[in-house]
Enzyme design. Structure first.
Site, PDB file in Angstrom:
ATOM      1  N   GLY A  27       0.825  -1.200   0.000  1.00  0.00           N
ATOM      2  CA  GLY A  27       0.000   0.000   0.000  1.00  0.00           C
ATOM      3  C   GLY A  27       0.859   1.251   0.000  1.00  0.00           C
ATOM      4  N   CYS A  28       0.259   2.371  -0.407  1.00  0.00           N
ATOM      5  CA  CYS A  28       1.027   3.607  -0.552  1.00  0.00           C
ATOM      6  C   CYS A  28       1.439   4.159   0.808  1.00  0.00           C
ATOM      7  CB  CYS A  28       0.219   4.632  -1.338  1.00  0.00           C
ATOM      8  SG  CYS A  28      -1.476   4.847  -0.780  1.00  0.00           S
ATOM      9  N   TYR A  29       0.511   4.200   1.764  1.00  0.00           N
ATOM     10  CA  TYR A  29       0.862   4.689   3.104  1.00  0.00           C
ATOM     11  C   TYR A  29       1.932   3.806   3.733  1.00  0.00           C
ATOM     12  CZ  TYR A  29      -3.139   7.897   3.624  1.00  0.00           C
ATOM     13  OH  TYR A  29      -4.037   8.931   3.511  1.00  0.00           O
ATOM     14  N   THR A  30       1.806   2.500   3.456  1.00  0.00           N
ATOM     15  CA  THR A  30       2.708   1.588   4.138  1.00  0.00           C
ATOM     16  C   THR A  30       4.127   1.694   3.583  1.00  0.00           C
ATOM     17  OG1 THR A  30       1.880  -0.141   2.687  1.00  0.00           O
ATOM     18  CG2 THR A  30       0.921   0.005   4.864  1.00  0.00           C
TER      19      THR A  30
END
Lengths: 351, 351, 351, 351
Positions: free
Chosen positions: B154-157
């Site tokens: 994921g992008c946030y991760t």
């Protein structure tokens, strides 16, 4: 009833023009003076065309003024930081009965040594500092009523102090673990022409700044320590959002003495139940800056973190209104004995 | 050398179109298949006019495909979460030799029980989950090289894990006091028509969302716990910024075992010295999302908090590139044995 | 004086919420009814959180209403185009004394054949069309005073008609060479969830739409022809600007009968000298949308083209205020016999 | 093959940094010199942090350079208007074999009297003007190949000339009725710190500027008259859009000699069929700036007006790429004998 005569010093900046916007619709005041040194001689409409349809005094230079005979009841000082101490000392020297609401940082720190440390020079009017009252209305309302000189708080600080002071005062949160991650719209940077504030530099991007050292920390230290009865310092990081108006503070706290996030919410809900300009959202909802845009409201929300005992608090205000000129008008109302919300009733502009 | 034949499933969404943008300039691949169920039959230019000048296959429906004879070497699955497990199981059933880089969340959690808990339904391809490799290249590079199924993070991760995993692995920070305050541009929300994502709802405002519960937390838990060798959970709050692209994570940590903020910086600088897509800024500088826009770079910075022992870390990437499709192409390069940076050399677009 | 009881039909859309914003600060009205079919049963704050601090009626469904006994004096109909004709016919059938200000396009075209041509279906209340008054206040003020049904004009049309009608009526410009190049903020597209209106689709870009065919042309034709006493059709191209509020029309005209650009300016200056909501700028200055944002003002400017005899006219208003709900309140004030500017005095919000 | 050594004069501005962005990915060049007088001594990353990961020469002052021995093959001059004539004269005086692509306006007007009239001072290098070639590649390609000094066109002018020159040359449109309504993103205003370009002044608003007098008119006059074989002047109004990149010109024309809008479209389609950087959309579609963002493409569309015989033409390009630095690199490719599209293949960045 005669209208109070009001001056705005520094009317060519954003907080100055925002004072004008609010005062134009205040039933009990007359805008009698507008200053702007570099634009002296111009009409206000040349500096801010939105005022074209209104009759307003021409912009004049500060230096040309005769304070003894100006006939003003109150002035808003929306001047750059560091020049204001001298200006206000000069005004009071000529006219001891005028009232001043200062929107700069020059009189916010009661401790002049702290001032010198944070601002890099000695305080230039320490005798006035003693009488200055920190103008966060919801906290210092009674002292403001009798004040001659009100130091209007910073935008980040109002946004952080309104949710945190009641929790600190109630000894409900761990004082050594407070993190304030704050995000501001661009008008907070003022109207001075700087490369870093150009549209093309700012648009379509996001960043932190002043990391580890921002002057609003000094105000936070002062007010949080006052509320706690001991020294409190918090982690504070400001960020810039590609929008004009609004501050959101996301605040991370840990409840103590068994206080749950729900308890923290209850403390704030009770504390602000009858405040006209602080609205606590239902538990679990966090505020959005867009819903206070252009209004004098502060929206506060409290939610539960997934880590037991920790809460996430959101606080949102319009940095030019409750964060600056709206709060200044609220202070003016107190100083002049008007109803506190007079002229501040506009509803947020969304979308 | 023959070009690899590539398919993009879900080409009418943002991560799908971003794959197409990158693949069009990759010297070793040919875009041989584009799917988009609701737009099947249309040209890609009708869905994304920026591709008008290019020859691209017509959009087709997933259901019409004959995987056994498609002749594809690799597909990017940029499909909605929860539908992908079935689709990929079907592909492998028909064609065991194809490679898949999955941009959805469907194969990111190694623990299928955790998947069921976070996503609200049983995993539909648990036998494939066993072979799926978590595609954060800088952490799992060697396992990715041999993988048939890569679960793109994921992008946030990615944005949070790249700075934190080395510090956790080095036992340099307190694992119980990590706060990640993350801010994302709007493309992270995808292209589905939702009222809350309209321009007029989003522009000129800022807010947190998913407070206390966001699915990317599950990935953070998995990777941080893996790095630490014990369970780690962090406080994580995502926010929406009125911009298209970019994520900034502002991360608050406390050094342990005498580790100063400078020491944390040194750990990251050394760790990423030879990584092509992670750049550590000089100590004290925090990154801005605009400086990685459109590129596959991650910028990381470390600064000192004014509270002794605490550091403030900033991490910035473009959510559609290093946060999604760029990382996916990086994974493809590893899987197909190409140079890792091939086709990913574009410089950030600023301003 | 008893306050008038007001209803807003379609309060979950932008023009509906803008009516609520304005009415909340109108001293002579009470908001007694809010409808929103899909959100019926919810509080207004769930649909528009900016209204959280205010007491407002719960949203109800149109179908549940008993118009005969509702006790309302006037309703604003902010419903989707094409459904309004039936709704208003039903209201009047039950309650002939209620007044209606309709913000949709359903009653704007006096010629029901033109309506059928532009909107693709027969007019559903032709008998009401006869009594409907086109609510461009500055042009039709006297007829509006006595009206039961006012058809509030479109946003593009108000912005184009206010500068052009006086010039057409004065026979000062060539009627066959008028080009209106109009640019609108995104709120003009409403709150319906459409892919093309997502933040990520709209931000950081600019485009024309509805080229050669936009329904507001029908209104322009009607009003320009009425002013000219002959058929007039103009070239009109709308564009979308990545901003929330504001329309700017850039209008290209050629003076006739020796009329110079200065003469055209003089005509407008004289025509609007005593209008509270139309402000003509000094010759040579063109308006900016930001200077009317949130206010009911229209700013008009006239400049000289470098081609002899041609003038470039700029006209700016806030599409949700003077372009919709502000004008609707202005119409309400006329219909109810209140001072025309009551509740509409707010100053533009800039920056 | 040895790489050409390239200098960028004025690398601290937007067109300079855009040259650097493009040249970094050009396979046949080496960036050997970067100048920026006020930032001399700094690293490029201090001025544009997106270049942090790249090895680039330090910024130096123009005055310190020894042109005779610099070893450069070509320089891009991205200096402020009016200073460039002297600088380039100095360069050629020291080194007659260097090539120059000038991004300023200083050599765009072949007629030095016109230059003096539009720019308010005498041309300072009239002898060089004679050899300067106007660098609109699609029109002057052959002359550019042999040029030593190429005057890269203005952004508005490229955007307007690409659709209009073929129509004018074909005698297909009325030369006395051309209206160009142009809208530009903010990077067109450059990086100089000016109040009017601050984010807070620009965001959430729209306006025309330079009405009736903009210097790009001089280029339009020159090129349109050249194409027509007679004097042609057009109405031209530029506007500012709150976005970073992109220009859209909406152009109003009337076909003559029986030419319909469809005929005009056919002329453009044929004319640009084999051009790599001009793409004509299907009849009736107008372009959006977002679909060319970051790329060297121009998108052109033609639609029918509802007034018989009139057409509405849209033309869109990225003002920093095809409108400035991309076209400059295209010119460089021609001058140095490289394939024209080399280094310019990047696909537009949308969203």
């Amino acid at each position: 009833m005669a209208k109070a005569k009001i001056g705005v010093l520094g009317a060519s900046g954003y907080t100055g023009s925002e004072c004008v916007r609010l005062l134009l619709r205040h039933p009990n005041v007359e805008i009698a003076l507008l200053t702007a040194d570099r634009r002296a001689g111009q009409a206000m409409r040349e500096v801010f065309p939105q005022f074209s349809p209104f009759d307003l005094p021409k912009l004049v230079s500060l230096e040309t003024l005769d304070w003894a005979n100006c006939g003003l009841d109150l002035v808003f000082a929306a001047l750059p930081h560091a020049t204001t101490q001298k200006v206000i000392r000069g005004i009071f020297a000529d006219n001891a009965r005028i009232k001043v609401v200062d929107l700069s940082a020059d009189f916010r720190l009661a401790d002049t040594a702290a001032y010198a440390r944070w601002y890099g020079h000695e305080h230039l009017a320490p005798e006035l500092q003693k009488e200055a009252v920190y103008g966060l209305v919801e906290v210092h309302r009674e002292r403001i009523r009798g004040a001659r000189l009100v130091a209007n708080p910073g935008c980040y600080t109002s946004c952080s102090e309104l949710p945190l002071i009641p929790l600190i005062a109630a000894k409900a949160i761990d004082l050594d673990e407070i993190v304030v991650d704050a995000k501001s719209g661009m008008t907070g940077a003022g109207r001075a022409a700087k490369e870093a504030m150009l549209f093309s530099e700012v648009s379509e991007g996001f960043n932190a700044y002043g990391v580890g050292h921002h002057r609003h920390m000094a105000e936070l230290d002062q007010e949080f320590s006052l509320a706690a009865g001991r020294d409190v310092i918090v982690t504070f990081t400001p960020h810039l959002v590609p929008m004009n108006r609004g501050i959101l503070a996301t605040i991370y706290v840990r409840g103590i003495s068994g206080k749950s996030p729900e308890d923290l919410h209850a403390i704030l809900l009770k504390r602000y139940a009858s405040e006209p300009f602080v609205h606590v959202l239902p538990f679990g909802e966090l505020p959005q800056t867009r819903h206070v845009r252009g209004s004098n409201m502060t929206f506060i929300g409290v939610a539960k973190d997934r880590i037991a005992g920790r809460a996430i608090i959101g606080s949102a205000l319009d940095n030019l209104v409750k964060g600056a000129s709206g709060q200044a008008v609220q202070n003016m109302n107190l100083v002049l004995g008007y109803p506190e919300a007079m002229g501040l009733e506009q509803v947020a502009l969304f979308p």
